[in-house]
Design a protein around this motif. Structure first.
Motif, PDB file in Angstrom:
ATOM      1  N   ALA A  73      26.165  32.482  45.972  1.00 21.60           N
ATOM      2  CA  ALA A  73      26.213  32.588  44.513  1.00 21.60           C
ATOM      3  C   ALA A  73      26.270  31.200  43.890  1.00 21.60           C
ATOM      4  O   ALA A  73      26.759  30.255  44.511  1.00 21.60           O
ATOM      5  N   PRO A  74      25.808  31.090  42.646  1.00 15.65           N
ATOM      6  CA  PRO A  74      25.938  29.818  41.938  1.00 15.65           C
ATOM      7  C   PRO A  74      27.410  29.499  41.681  1.00 15.65           C
ATOM      8  O   PRO A  74      28.201  30.381  41.357  1.00 15.65           O
ATOM      9  N   SER A  75      27.768  28.236  41.815  1.00 11.36           N
ATOM     10  CA  SER A  75      29.131  27.799  41.520  1.00 11.36           C
ATOM     11  C   SER A  75      29.344  27.835  40.012  1.00 11.36           C
ATOM     12  O   SER A  75      28.525  27.297  39.263  1.00 11.36           O
ATOM     13  N   PRO A  76      30.441  28.436  39.553  1.00 12.20           N
ATOM     14  CA  PRO A  76      30.708  28.421  38.116  1.00 12.20           C
ATOM     15  C   PRO A  76      31.072  27.018  37.613  1.00 12.20           C
ATOM     16  O   PRO A  76      31.001  26.748  36.424  1.00 12.20           O
ATOM     17  N   TRP A  77      31.410  26.116  38.534  1.00 12.40           N
ATOM     18  CA  TRP A  77      31.802  24.769  38.134  1.00 12.40           C
ATOM     19  C   TRP A  77      30.595  23.897  37.820  1.00 12.40           C
ATOM     20  O   TRP A  77      30.532  23.260  36.777  1.00 12.40           O
ATOM     21  N   ASP A  78      29.607  23.862  38.742  1.00  9.14           N
ATOM     22  CA  ASP A  78      28.472  22.966  38.511  1.00  9.14           C
ATOM     23  C   ASP A  78      27.103  23.582  38.790  1.00  9.14           C
ATOM     24  O   ASP A  78      26.099  22.904  38.716  1.00  9.14           O
TER      25      ASP A  78
ATOM     26  N   SER B 256      25.892  24.600  41.619  1.00 11.07           N
ATOM     27  CA  SER B 256      25.404  24.437  42.990  1.00 11.07           C
ATOM     28  C   SER B 256      25.513  25.782  43.713  1.00 11.07           C
ATOM     29  O   SER B 256      26.077  26.744  43.183  1.00 11.07           O
ATOM     30  N   LEU B 257      24.988  25.856  44.898  1.00 12.10           N
ATOM     31  CA  LEU B 257      24.995  27.104  45.654  1.00 12.10           C
ATOM     32  C   LEU B 257      26.184  27.114  46.610  1.00 12.10           C
ATOM     33  O   LEU B 257      26.368  26.190  47.407  1.00 12.10           O
TER      34      LEU B 257
ATOM     35  N   GLU C 269      34.272  29.199  52.668  1.00  7.99           N
ATOM     36  CA  GLU C 269      33.603  28.956  51.394  1.00  7.99           C
ATOM     37  C   GLU C 269      33.075  27.533  51.440  1.00  7.99           C
ATOM     38  O   GLU C 269      33.850  26.601  51.683  1.00  7.99           O
ATOM     39  N   ALA C 270      31.775  27.390  51.260  1.00 11.73           N
ATOM     40  CA  ALA C 270      31.171  26.070  51.448  1.00 11.73           C
ATOM     41  C   ALA C 270      29.917  25.916  50.595  1.00 11.73           C
ATOM     42  O   ALA C 270      29.237  26.896  50.294  1.00 11.73           O
ATOM     43  N   PRO C 271      29.597  24.677  50.231  1.00 12.86           N
ATOM     44  CA  PRO C 271      28.334  24.445  49.535  1.00 12.86           C
ATOM     45  C   PRO C 271      27.163  24.577  50.505  1.00 12.86           C
ATOM     46  O   PRO C 271      27.296  24.325  51.694  1.00 12.86           O
ATOM     47  N   VAL C 272      26.035  24.997  49.971  1.00  9.64           N
ATOM     48  CA  VAL C 272      24.820  25.123  50.760  1.00  9.64           C
ATOM     49  C   VAL C 272      23.829  24.084  50.237  1.00  9.64           C
ATOM     50  O   VAL C 272      23.577  24.029  49.027  1.00  9.64           O
ATOM     51  N   PRO C 273      23.258  23.252  51.130  1.00  6.19           N
ATOM     52  CA  PRO C 273      22.282  22.251  50.674  1.00  6.19           C
ATOM     53  C   PRO C 273      21.078  22.910  49.992  1.00  6.19           C
ATOM     54  O   PRO C 273      20.589  23.948  50.426  1.00  6.19           O
ATOM     55  N   LEU C 274      20.608  22.292  48.926  1.00  5.52           N
ATOM     56  CA  LEU C 274      19.506  22.855  48.140  1.00  5.52           C
ATOM     57  C   LEU C 274      18.147  22.247  48.463  1.00  5.52           C
ATOM     58  O   LEU C 274      17.123  22.776  48.042  1.00  5.52           O
TER      59      LEU C 274
ATOM     60  N   LEU D 156      18.140  29.688  53.654  1.00  4.84           N
ATOM     61  CA  LEU D 156      19.563  30.021  53.625  1.00  4.84           C
ATOM     62  C   LEU D 156      20.061  30.456  54.995  1.00  4.84           C
ATOM     63  O   LEU D 156      21.162  30.073  55.415  1.00  4.84           O
ATOM     64  N   THR D 157      19.262  31.220  55.705  1.00  6.48           N
ATOM     65  CA  THR D 157      19.637  31.650  57.053  1.00  6.48           C
ATOM     66  C   THR D 157      19.820  30.441  57.959  1.00  6.48           C
ATOM     67  O   THR D 157      20.803  30.346  58.697  1.00  6.48           O
ATOM     68  N   ARG D 158      18.903  29.514  57.895  1.00  4.97           N
ATOM     69  CA  ARG D 158      19.002  28.297  58.701  1.00  4.97           C
ATOM     70  C   ARG D 158      20.235  27.480  58.340  1.00  4.97           C
ATOM     71  O   ARG D 158      20.996  27.053  59.208  1.00  4.97           O
ATOM     72  N   GLU D 159      20.459  27.270  57.051  1.00  2.00           N
ATOM     73  CA  GLU D 159      21.591  26.448  56.604  1.00  2.00           C
ATOM     74  C   GLU D 159      22.934  27.093  56.951  1.00  2.00           C
ATOM     75  O   GLU D 159      23.849  26.410  57.412  1.00  2.00           O
ATOM     76  N   LEU D 160      23.047  28.395  56.756  1.00  2.00           N
ATOM     77  CA  LEU D 160      24.301  29.073  57.080  1.00  2.00           C
ATOM     78  C   LEU D 160      24.523  29.135  58.579  1.00  2.00           C
ATOM     79  O   LEU D 160      25.653  29.038  59.059  1.00  2.00           O
TER      80      LEU D 160
END
Length: 194
Positions: free
Chosen positions: A76-81, A83-84, A141-146, A171-175
């Motif tokens: 999900a998008p971060s409500p702060w900035d 990011s994913l 809980e972690a950021p995902v590179p975009l 996303l599958t690769r990054e996670l």
């Protein structure tokens, strides 16, 4: 050694259950195109990728498959900035503080996660009437590179299904890169070297 991939795409089931020359995931994206409407032309690929992930994981069986220790996984998008952010719930062993001594159990017959044919399951209603259960989980809980995510399409006619598939592949690769070491360590069942 046990399988330690956190996530993988089930291309075989996708093709087998597809219709009209389309894979099952592609057909589902096209059927649910309205769910992507708020993402058209977005400068950031985050909302589109999160929606693509949700659609892929809601299929039964999922287009994105997960390791038996993974209970849930959302992006999900971060409500702060904006990011994913991923949130993944992983089944774990009891913490060392509870396995060091059994005194806390007081002979009540505490049970861990039930397993059926090697798969973790939720205790049945009957199980819960017989003994207490303590099911440990880890919340990642972690950021995902975009960087490799495809840009959001400009509208429903702009190869939405292909773009959604590409987003899910990334996303599958990054996670998997993020969680593979953690899953491997849990499956090994021994403390890591310092």
């Amino acid at each position: 050694m046990a399988e330690t991939r956190a996530f993988w795409l089930d291309e075989n089931v996708d093709r087998e259950r597809g219709t009209g020359g389309r894979g099952r995931y592609e057909a589902e994206v096209l059927r649910r195109t309205d769910e992507f409407a708020d993402t058209w032309g977005d400068i950031a690929p985050v909302a589109f990728a999160a929606t693509a992930w949700r659609v892929a994981t809601e299929l039964s069986p999922g287009y994105v498959r997960r390791h038996r220790r993974i209970v849930a996984a959302t992006c999900a998008p971060s409500p702060w900035d904006g990011s994913l952010i991923c949130a993944v719930t992983v089944i774990s062993r009891w913490p060392a503080e509870l396995t060091w001594s059994r005194q806390w159990q007081r002979d009540r017959g505490w049970r861990d996660w039930p397993q059926l044919f090697g798969q973790y399951t939720t205790p049945t209603d009957q199980d819960l009437t017989r003994s207490p259960h303590l099911r440990a989980t880890l919340q990642v809980e972690a950021p995902v590179p975009l960087g490799d995510l495809p840009p959001a399409p400009d509208g429903p006619g702009d190869a939405v299904a292909a773009t959604a598939r590409r987003a899910v592949v990334v996303l599958t690769r990054e996670l998997n890169d993020l969680l593979h070491p953690l899953i491997g360590q849990l499956e090994a069942g021994v403390p890591a070297d310092s």
